[in-house]
Design a protein around this motif. Structure first.
Motif, PDB file in Angstrom:
ATOM      1  N   ASN A  61      -6.055   0.051  -4.480  1.00 29.74           N
ATOM      2  CA  ASN A  61      -5.158  -1.018  -4.053  1.00 29.74           C
ATOM      3  C   ASN A  61      -5.321  -2.248  -4.938  1.00 29.74           C
ATOM      4  O   ASN A  61      -4.345  -2.928  -5.282  1.00 29.74           O
ATOM      5  CB  ASN A  61      -5.429  -1.391  -2.595  1.00 29.74           C
ATOM      6  CG  ASN A  61      -4.923  -0.338  -1.627  1.00 29.74           C
ATOM      7  OD1 ASN A  61      -4.075   0.469  -1.969  1.00 29.74           O
ATOM      8  ND2 ASN A  61      -5.452  -0.335  -0.425  1.00 29.74           N
ATOM      9  N   ARG A 102       0.798  -1.211   0.000  1.00 31.06           N
ATOM     10  CA  ARG A 102       0.000   0.000   0.000  1.00 31.06           C
ATOM     11  C   ARG A 102       0.837   1.270   0.000  1.00 31.06           C
ATOM     12  O   ARG A 102       0.374   2.303  -0.445  1.00 31.06           O
ATOM     13  CB  ARG A 102      -0.923  -0.001   1.214  1.00 31.06           C
ATOM     14  CG  ARG A 102      -1.962  -1.110   1.165  1.00 31.06           C
ATOM     15  CD  ARG A 102      -2.927  -0.987   2.322  1.00 31.06           C
ATOM     16  NE  ARG A 102      -3.948  -2.013   2.271  1.00 31.06           N
ATOM     17  CZ  ARG A 102      -4.941  -2.119   3.147  1.00 31.06           C
ATOM     18  NH1 ARG A 102      -5.039  -1.251   4.130  1.00 31.06           N
ATOM     19  NH2 ARG A 102      -5.833  -3.077   3.037  1.00 31.06           N
ATOM     20  N   SER A 103       2.049   1.207   0.525  1.00 31.58           N
ATOM     21  CA  SER A 103       2.851   2.412   0.611  1.00 31.58           C
ATOM     22  C   SER A 103       4.326   2.042   0.583  1.00 31.58           C
ATOM     23  O   SER A 103       4.708   0.885   0.775  1.00 31.58           O
ATOM     24  CB  SER A 103       2.525   3.197   1.884  1.00 31.58           C
ATOM     25  OG  SER A 103       2.894   2.455   3.024  1.00 31.58           O
ATOM     26  N   LYS A 124      -9.871   4.031  -1.927  1.00 28.68           N
ATOM     27  CA  LYS A 124      -8.532   3.533  -1.635  1.00 28.68           C
ATOM     28  C   LYS A 124      -8.453   2.025  -1.826  1.00 28.68           C
ATOM     29  O   LYS A 124      -7.477   1.505  -2.385  1.00 28.68           O
ATOM     30  CB  LYS A 124      -8.138   3.907  -0.206  1.00 28.68           C
ATOM     31  CG  LYS A 124      -6.716   3.518   0.157  1.00 28.68           C
ATOM     32  CD  LYS A 124      -6.368   3.987   1.551  1.00 28.68           C
ATOM     33  CE  LYS A 124      -4.930   3.604   1.907  1.00 28.68           C
ATOM     34  NZ  LYS A 124      -4.574   4.047   3.280  1.00 28.68           N
TER      35      LYS A 124
END
Length: 525
Positions: free
Chosen positions: A387, A280-281, A383
């Protein structure tokens, strides 16, 4: 037996005690003192009695004994011909409510237990204290309680909380000046949160986490409000980055501690990277790589100690893992790959076929896809959708399985335990963010050895303490200097948090600078 009625009945002004029986339980029989009663519908006073019945109530225990209230209740004829109620029962507003089997003070005690402990824990405590009440009863009393209303909140804090973890989240809003909850929103979308702020124009300061969605909602719904980054979240972001860095540098720290040289061993074949999966990051990817690096170093250390002839129990004690893990890793014969976690269900699962077809057609407009899914009944967040698109966008590598890490077995004399052989990044993180004067002598010595063993750890400690000092002393004016130091440090983990701070710099500076905001926020949500 002589007793004082006020110890059992706190208010006897409208009641007459007829009888008290004390055995293993206390039974108090009472009746109304007034010969008349007023109709609950029209308020007409009546003295014509139609019938009588007995009502039993549970009360707070007396000296550990359960207390029962036996009330002789009268039914009256209503004297008002136009009243819809012809017969009514007299009420006892100072004692209990209609159709309730508990007294008011017992209900209040159970409600307070529910607020402090919850249903199950409150019921267990009430049973030990001889209070009647099931978990459902306690929760029902909590839900019936009226929350204090803040007509014109000035300083509020908001954070998300899960209706269902990883699937659906809401937003909790609190008045930070009174330390009381204000509202609970069904989701954390920008439109929902901004609509709430539009209805509360008196808000001047908003404490929030680092969420960009909340920042956008506040700018839209309360442009006059000052956004303040929550100090707790800032400290947690820093601790997570330090933990990731220490995990990545575990091998460097052990080498710097001058571990006794081991006999020459065969060169270990390199272990290829595991099959990559989108995360995710960037910070999560860094954390994943750091955890794997720490695990690889522990495995290498385990093989070294095993070649020296140490038993599994001794290896586990020196490295800081369980004996069961030692046996499992030795039986595996190679570096153990992390087990892939089972994918949790998602709100986008019913729409996978549609999204896959949409992607294969060459479409790449995520906003358009989100609108189409919403029209089809999708209730999740944008979000979660992005993803899933990241999974489609990232090509899966054809990496081969990990090559076994085979080391040449040569028995040698076991080495003496070295300092920090059981080094753990999670445990060491506390040493890096804690105030130095709060550490005992052993912790200070451990921290000093880590700092001396690794230049990266030494730099990270200096930067971590500088940031924590800004949090404690509210010196946000030093943030620019700290960001410059991070940029010059070449530590990717701290550079990641610095980039996030730059994107939300105004709120971070406000959180680190305002004494009033810091005082309010210290009460926390």
């Amino acid at each position: 037996m002589q007793f004082e009625p006020m110890t059992i009945l706190p208010d006897l002004s409208d009641l007459v005690v007829e009888q008290v029986n004390i055995t293993n339980e206390v039974t108090v029989t009472v009746r109304a003192a007034s010969p008349t009663a007023s109709c609950p519908c029209c308020g007409t006073i009546s003295k014509r009695v139609q019938s009588r019945y007995t009502r039993t109530l549970r009360d707070l225990p007396a000296s550990g004994r359960p207390v029962h209230r036996m009330i002789h209740v009268r039914r009256f004829f209503c004297q008002e011909s136009t009243c819809v109620r012809k017969i009514f029962a007299e009420r006892f507003p100072s004692l209990t409510l209609p159709h309730v089997k508990f007294t008011l003070r017992l209900q209040e005690a159970l409600r307070e237990m529910g607020f402090e402990l919850g249903g199950e824990a409150g019921a267990r405590l009430s049973k030990k204290l001889s209070y009647p009440g099931s978990p459902d009863t306690i929760l029902r009393l909590v839900k019936q309680a009226e929350l204090p209303t803040a007509s014109a909140p000035r300083v509020v804090g908001l954070d998300d909380w899960s209706w269902k973890r990883r699937l659906r989240y809401g937003t909790l809003i609190c008045d930070l000046e009174n330390n009381t909850p204000i509202d609970v929103l069904p989701d954390r979308e920008v439109e929902t949160v901004s609509a709430w702020f539009e209805k509360h124009p008196t808000v001047e300061i908003v404490s929030r986490d680092r969420s960009s969605e909340y920042a956008a909602a506040i700018r839209k719904g309360a442009p006059q409000a000052l956004q303040v980054a929550d100090l707790w979240h800032l400290g947690k972001n820093l601790a997570d980055s330090v933990s990731t860095l220490l995990a990545r540098c575990r091998a460097e720290i052990r080498r710097g501690l001058h571990v006794q040289a081991t006999p020459e061993r065969g060169e270990a074949q390199p272990i290829p990277e595991e099959e990559r999966h989108p995360v995710r990051s960037r910070s999560e990817e860094q954390a994943r790589v750091a955890r794997r690096t720490q695990k690889l170093d522990r495995y290498t250390q385990l093989i070294e100690l095993h070649d020296q002839g140490l038993k599994a129990a001794d290896i586990a004690s020196r490295i800081g893992i369980s004996e069961r893990t030692v046996h499992r890793w030795l039986a595996h014969g190679s570096f153990p790959k992390a087990r892939r976690r089972r994918r949790r269900p998602s709100l986008i699962d019913p729409y996978e076929r549609y999204v896959l077809s949409w992607w294969q057609e060459g479409n790449r407009n995520g906003l358009q896809l989100y609108r189409e899914l919403t029209a089809r009944g999708y209730k999740g967040s944008s979000k979660a959708m992005y993803n899933y698109l990241a999974i489609l966008q990232t090509p899966q590598s054809d990496a081969a399985p990990s090559v076994p890490l085979k080391l040449r077995r040569r028995k040698s004399v076991p080495s003496l335990p070295a300092p920090l052989e059981n080094f753990s990044a999670q445990r060491a993180t506390w040493l890096f963010v804690c105030q130095p004067e709060k550490l005992d002598q052993i912790q200070q010595e451990e921290l000093m050895r880590i700092r001396q063993a690794s230049p990266s750890a030494e730099t990270a400690y200096s930067l971590a303490q500088g940031f924590m000092q800004m949090i404690r002393e509210h010196t946000g004016q030093q943030l620019d200097t700290w960001l410059s130091s991070v940029e010059a440090s070449h530590l990717p983990e701290l550079k990641s948090i610095a980039r996030g701070i730059q994107q939300d710099k105004a709120a971070v500076v406000a959180g680190l600078s305002l004494p009033m905001a810091a005082k309010v926020l210290s009460k926390g949500m």
